[in-house]
Design an enzyme around this catalytic site. Sequence first.
Site, PDB file in Angstrom:
ATOM      1  CB  CYS A 213       4.292  -0.409   1.952  1.00  0.00           C
ATOM      2  SG  CYS A 213       3.245  -1.568   2.843  1.00  0.00           S
TER       3      CYS A 213
ATOM      4  CG  ASP B 201      26.692 -28.776  21.396  1.00  0.00           C
ATOM      5  OD1 ASP B 201      26.313 -28.412  22.525  1.00  0.00           O
ATOM      6  OD2 ASP B 201      26.092 -29.608  20.699  1.00  0.00           O
TER       7      ASP B 201
ATOM      8  CG  ASP C 246      24.881 -31.411  16.514  1.00  0.00           C
ATOM      9  OD1 ASP C 246      24.856 -30.693  17.540  1.00  0.00           O
ATOM     10  OD2 ASP C 246      24.452 -32.577  16.483  1.00  0.00           O
TER      11      ASP C 246
ATOM     12  CG  ASP D 227      25.335 -25.973  18.940  1.00  0.00           C
ATOM     13  OD1 ASP D 227      25.481 -25.610  20.119  1.00  0.00           O
ATOM     14  OD2 ASP D 227      25.219 -27.159  18.600  1.00  0.00           O
TER      15      ASP D 227
ATOM     16  CB  CYS E  43      43.972  -8.457 -17.018  1.00  0.00           C
ATOM     17  SG  CYS E  43      45.293  -8.249 -18.210  1.00  0.00           S
TER      18      CYS E  43
ATOM     19  CB  CYS F 118      -0.931   0.014   1.218  1.00  0.00           C
ATOM     20  SG  CYS F 118      -0.031   0.047   2.788  1.00  0.00           S
TER      21      CYS F 118
ATOM     22  CB  CYS G 228      48.914 -10.091 -15.725  1.00  0.00           C
ATOM     23  SG  CYS G 228      48.524  -8.419 -16.287  1.00  0.00           S
TER      24      CYS G 228
END
Length: 813
Positions: free
Chosen positions: A23, A497, A700, A704, A94, A20, A91
């Site tokens: 926004c 952990d 994992d 964590d 470049c 709208c 090189c």
Amino acid sequence: MNSPPASNTTCELAITGMTCAACAQRVEKALQKSPSVAAVSVNVATDSAHLEIAADASLGGALNDAVQAVEKAGYGVALQHTELHIAGMTCASCSGRVEKALQRVPGVLQASVNLATEQAYVQALATVSFATLAAAVQKAGYSAQAVQGAAAANAAPKRLPDWWPIALGLLLSAPLMLPMLAMPFGLHWMPPGWVQLLLATPVQLILGWRFYRAAWSAVRAGSANMDVLVALGTSAAYGLSLYSLGRYWLTGSGGHEPHLYFEASAMVITLVLLGKWLEARAKRQTTDAIRALQALRPSSARVLVDGEEIDTPVEQLAAGDVVIVRPGERIPVDGVVQSGSSHADESLLTGESLPVAKAIGDSVTGGAINGEGVLHIRTTAVGTESTLARIIRLVESAQAGKAPIQRLVDKVSSIFVPVVLLAALLTLVGWLLTGAAPDTAIINAVAVLVIACPCALGLATPTAMMVGTGSAARYGILIKDAQALELAHATNTVAFDKTGTLTLGQPMLAACLPATSADSSAVLRLAAALQQHSSHPLAHAVQQAAAEQHIDIPPASQAQALPGRGVEALVADQRYQLGSSRLLQESGADAGKLLAQAQALEAQGKSISWLLHNTDVGTQVLGLLAFGDQLKPEAAAAIAQLHALGIRTVMLTGDNAGSAQHVAAQLGIDEVHAQLLPEDKARIIGQLRAQGQIVAMVGDGINDAPSLAAADVGMSMATGSDAAMQAAAITLMRGDLRLVADSLDISRRSYRKIRQGLFWAFAYNTLGIPLAALGLLSPVLAGAAMAASSVSVVANALMLRRWRAQSGSPQAH
């Protein structure tokens, strides 16, 4: 006369999420706060924002600020990532020039050019077209095409092998060079001048034409590169020889032909071509890891439809399709085994050397090789969402990125060629002032031009990065970016952990103790009710114990997690909680005689959960549950490997202190922090870094993710959560903890190769340019040294392909 003031740059942002006029107003206000934005207008009808970037602002930086402002306001900006194959780069200067040209394009946020892969990686607004980017590259003196198109062109059959210019150059240069090599042995014979001219001219004007063309493009773009040095140097030697020979033919002075330098111009061009060919062959080997992974993608799959097997292109598969895989075939998709049993060779994906057993309900990964049985697999992920596609993206991303040290090299390379041109000019003038003959001064200046090349400087970092990340990927170590590899080499502290990382993460219920004389099954019954919808490993252990005892689990309602503490829910309209010792302490409940029993269990390494009953008069302890978890078999060896590397180890866990200390004592971990919330882990990581430690975090779980992001280098297990993998810089495709030490080892070795490459690149020029300027190095030797510098740097980086992880060896490389 004053120059006119620079004008503002206009850009269009495609805004997502606006619904709208309010926004649009909010986005406009957010953009107006950016100091680089001179004017802004947001149109909700077209979902776009029209920006004027101040003339004195950095375009890329201003756009990044604008994107962040829009996102902070709660909306998004449509962006795109584009890959271009750049032709004509020779090189580091470049690649630096192409990068700057792309960064100047309105709408480009970031641009990175990799000399080793000859590719540009551009992040830009969705409104920036490929043609606009290609035009910017062309204006800089190079050409660009889509990566897919370049791959197809490279795959097309060639009429002549790519080494024919070198063979022709050697054939024409040999009669000029061999007499020069024979002179120290008393043999003085050179072909007549007209023969030398006939032999050298095709080399100079036909084989050397690529250097003239590239040099002209560079000069027209207002810069200089290696091609300029080669073109100037060889033209000076060829031109001087042509002038001397012409003057002799016209005047016949002296009776003897003058000394000519045709062999220098011809041999330098041939040696440079040879060096570039060897360099290109070596660079192709640096992408072996990507090609090996891409080769794992089958082109078709056998899909079961209404009882019939239909061959279908892999690109057309959808989630839910049932795929049949016969013995010896590659598994085409990620999925779950619906029927059948077999073993899968996942060595090229995870580095796991032994085949992994697969049965009904087990997950399989596309690209693995099926063993002895027929499998029916229900597809869960295809295309870009597959594990193999994500692995390839991670490796490509790491190989495309630039390590922080490379930015310094880029700055040096950008001024290198102009400095060399000045050095050559000073050499020419210096020799003339000392009274040397003009041809001597010119040849010494030519030697300076020829030996100086920033190629080795530009190749040292990306080639070591590519080979290092590729070698790591073969063993199941996926390094997300170049910065992670560079930081990992300096890591001196690794934090772990506990549950699921150091342990198997499959705890079993070891004890269930009621607070009163009540039956322990009542405590287990309520605990199972509270956790019946949880996927936590402890919840699984409770459910398994309840099922073994044939306990009927009552329904629970209003269940909710208590972060870092446990869970609570209503059972029969009564509120119960199950959680850690922290939850018990915060509730203020009296554990009574269970407290001593809990302490004894914790001392044995058990994890404790308390069952609490919340009433109007307070909280009552109903009982406790003790859980035991097994250490991973390789955990002790992994910690020992880290200690052997001189790395300190730390454990960060939400578990109780007794259990944590017990595990740490078994493994020899140096420091332990227990009973931590996720934010506590991140805080301790910050404290370690504040003490000057370079910290890697290994975890994992979802909890964590904050600490993985807070660490200098986050390492996640692919067996863990997607959130942890997203936050981590390094993903370990197997749960083998020895990969932690292996990942740090390959990063150290890769960084060592980077430093060695840069050292030799600087050493060649630091020693070679003065020698050439002093007349101690002929142009031919200078050309050979220049070619050798690039080849030796790449060859040194390729030594990383011999690296082997201690945690195992893949069956195929």
